[in-house]
Structure formats: structure tokens, C-alpha cells
Design an enzyme around this catalytic site. Sequence first.
Site, mmCIF file in Angstrom:
data_model
loop_
_atom_site.group_PDB
_atom_site.id
_atom_site.type_symbol
_atom_site.label_atom_id
_atom_site.label_comp_id
_atom_site.label_asym_id
_atom_site.label_seq_id
_atom_site.Cartn_x
_atom_site.Cartn_y
_atom_site.Cartn_z
ATOM 1 N N THR A 144 -39.757 -3.207 -7.638
ATOM 2 C CA THR A 144 -40.543 -4.404 -7.342
ATOM 3 C C THR A 144 -41.935 -4.049 -6.861
ATOM 4 O OG1 THR A 144 -38.639 -5.727 -6.699
ATOM 5 C CG2 THR A 144 -40.735 -6.415 -5.810
ATOM 6 N N GLY A 166 -36.168 -3.820 -2.416
ATOM 7 C CA GLY A 166 -34.818 -3.349 -2.144
ATOM 8 C C GLY A 166 -33.774 -4.333 -2.623
ATOM 9 N N ASP A 167 -32.632 -4.292 -1.966
ATOM 10 C CA ASP A 167 -31.479 -5.084 -2.391
ATOM 11 C C ASP A 167 -31.686 -6.560 -2.038
ATOM 12 O OD1 ASP A 167 -29.079 -6.325 -2.805
ATOM 13 O OD2 ASP A 167 -27.884 -4.731 -1.919
ATOM 14 N N GLY A 168 -32.303 -7.260 -2.984
ATOM 15 C CA GLY A 168 -32.682 -8.647 -2.731
ATOM 16 C C GLY A 168 -31.508 -9.559 -2.446
ATOM 17 N N ARG A 179 -28.781 -14.578 -12.232
ATOM 18 C CA ARG A 179 -29.058 -14.139 -10.866
ATOM 19 C C ARG A 179 -30.560 -14.240 -10.554
ATOM 20 N NH1 ARG A 179 -32.322 -9.789 -8.335
ATOM 21 N NH2 ARG A 179 -31.174 -9.002 -6.559
HETATM 22 C C1 SD4 Z 1 -34.433 -7.770 -6.328
HETATM 23 N N1 SD4 Z 1 -35.852 -6.939 -4.576
HETATM 24 O O1 SD4 Z 1 -34.505 -8.493 -7.312
HETATM 25 C C2 SD4 Z 1 -35.621 -6.896 -5.995
HETATM 26 C C3 SD4 Z 1 -35.387 -5.536 -6.511
HETATM 27 C C4 SD4 Z 1 -36.113 -4.465 -5.782
HETATM 28 O O2 SD4 Z 1 -36.320 -2.262 -5.229
HETATM 29 O O3 SD4 Z 1 -37.043 -4.641 -5.079
HETATM 30 N N2 SD4 Z 1 -35.684 -3.243 -5.881
HETATM 31 O O4 SD4 Z 1 -33.437 -7.703 -5.609
#
Ligand code: SD4
Length: 329
Positions: free
Chosen positions: A194, A246-248, A222
Site C-alpha cells: 500500500t 499492513g493487515d487492513g 473484500r
Molecule cells: C489492505 N492495508 O488492503 C492493505 C494492504 C497493505 O501492506 O497495506 N499491506 O489490507
Amino acid sequence: SGSYPLVVSTWPFLEAVERAWSAVNNGSSAVDAVVDGCSACEELRCDGTVGPGGSPDENGETTIDAMVMDGVTMEVGAVAAMRYIKDGIKAARLVMRHTQHTLLVGEKASAFSISMGLPGPEDLSSSESIEKWNKWKENNCQPNFWKNVVPVNSCGPYYSNDLMVVAETTCSGDDPMRTVGLRSNHFGLHSHDTISMAVIDKFGHIAVGTSTNGATFKIPGRVGDGPIAGSSAYADSDIGACGATGDGDIMMRFLPCYQVVESMRLGMDPKDAAKDAISRIARKFPDFIGAIFAVNKNGTHAGACHGWTFKYSVRSPEMHHAEVFTVLP
Ligand code: SD4
């Protein structure tokens, strides 16, 4: 006082930062500079996870989540799970400027974008995204994002406890022992996924923007944190801004960037605010992977992360080129 214009971005997306910098340094508004910067990442397909041709979903399709926020007016425009359109952040700006809405989704977001003059419809797949998807299928679609359902074969259909078919994915295999619910490979182990960017312009106005393909091999439909104001990014020109990656799926439950800006409003410095927002998530989800940068209206910036090493990039008037800052968990 204050050290601006200023550009801050997740990851070493240096070309995107330079693009935003040259825009804002030449007098662009913070919003337009953010859009220029995030567009650069979409065009360059940063890390293969932003713009067209990046992370495919379970059906092999690439979609886009994007958002822009004006920290002066507090207007937001966003698109989620948008299909067939390459220009995620420009679509988000069109939503912000030309509608009274905040978020458009799916094919309707695509139709809106085309009606407003963006190019499309176009196939967002690339040879890389197709290859990635084929490898995933060959590897029995592991891991994916399901939980509390039993796969009949390795890639579906899925049965709930009362043995109704709840879903059928497109690929097939024959490993009934497959563990569902493993998450971490989808975030950050191979890529950075991202762009989340903040810009402070010459007037001290702040804007933020994000663009991403979301989680690799996500369940179609999603929507992650990318298009959610307060989660992937937030700006308030009176206070500062925040960007997240990260893990959104986990992070969007905590609105960490809203938290960061509000903590700074109450007097925390950017470092403490970022650390606090990350640790609130980690307390409940010790295995989550994520990171945040925080910047206040004076241009002081900091980062915090959990589960991986985070890098973010900055361009300020004192620098001759964008610099990368490394944050350890
Ligand atoms: C998501 N935050 O769609 C994004 C993915 C991401 O590093 O940032 N990954 O969850």
C-alpha cells in the site's frame, strides 16, 4: 514555524514521493500533490501491489481500493473493490470533488469513473498477477482468508458446520486437511502492498491519500482499510496526519490513523501517538502485521510497526532528495 512543504509516504516509494514533492514545491495544493504522488505509484505499479496488474483475488482479478482526504475541509473521496479502472486515486478525487458521497464501490465505482472521463474499462491483470494466481492454485490455494468453514477439497467448495455449501472458489485440488485461516503471507512478507501518503503544502494545508490492490488472494468483494478514512490515513490540518499499511482486515477495526491524529491533538508527539495506536491493536491481535507513520503540522514525523520492519519516506525543504527512515518493531 514549521518545515513545509513536506511529503511523507509509506515504504521507499521514492519516485512517488519525488512526484508529490515537485508538485507541492511548484505550488500544487496538498490534495493535488497527494494525487500526483499516489498516481505515480499506480503508474509504476509500486511493489506489484498498487495500480493495475497487482495482487489478484481468489478469482484472479485485480481490483483497486483508494482514498483521498482534504485535512482542511475534512472532505473524503474513495473507491473500493473498483474493477477495470487503473486510476484509483484519481477516481477517489472525482468522488470527493464532484459528488456529495464519500465512497463508491465495485462496478458502480468503475462506471462513475468512466462517466467522469477516466480511461476504462480495462483488464487490470498483468502477466505477473496471472502467474501469481496460477502458482497459488497449483499450491492448493494456501493460505486464504476463510475461517470456521470446512473445505471439501483444497480450494472449495466450503461447508459450514451445518454442511451447507457456503462458497465455491474457482480453483480445485484435493487436500481435505488444508488449514484455513492462515493470514500472514498475504501481508508484507513479500511485498509492501500500500501507498499511504501525506502532504503538507506551502500554506500548511494537509492532505492524505492511499492506493492499493488490497490483500493478495482476498475473497472477492473484500474491502480493506485503504478506502476507509481514519484507518489507512487521516488528516486534520490543525493537527497533522497519519498513514498506515499492513493487515487492513485487522487494522480497520481500530481506526488507527484517527487515533493517531486525536492523540496528537491531546498533546502526544508523533512517535508516542504512532506507538500507542499500534500497541492498541497488538494487545488484541498479537500476530497482526502493520505499521503507521505520523506527522504533525510542524513537520515532525515518526513511525511505529508490529510484526515487520517498516520503512517510510520523507521529502522536506532541507533534503536534496527523498530520504528513507527505518522503524524496527
Ligand atoms: C489492505 N492495508 O488492503 C492493505 C494492504 C497493505 O501492506 O497495506 N499491506 O489490507
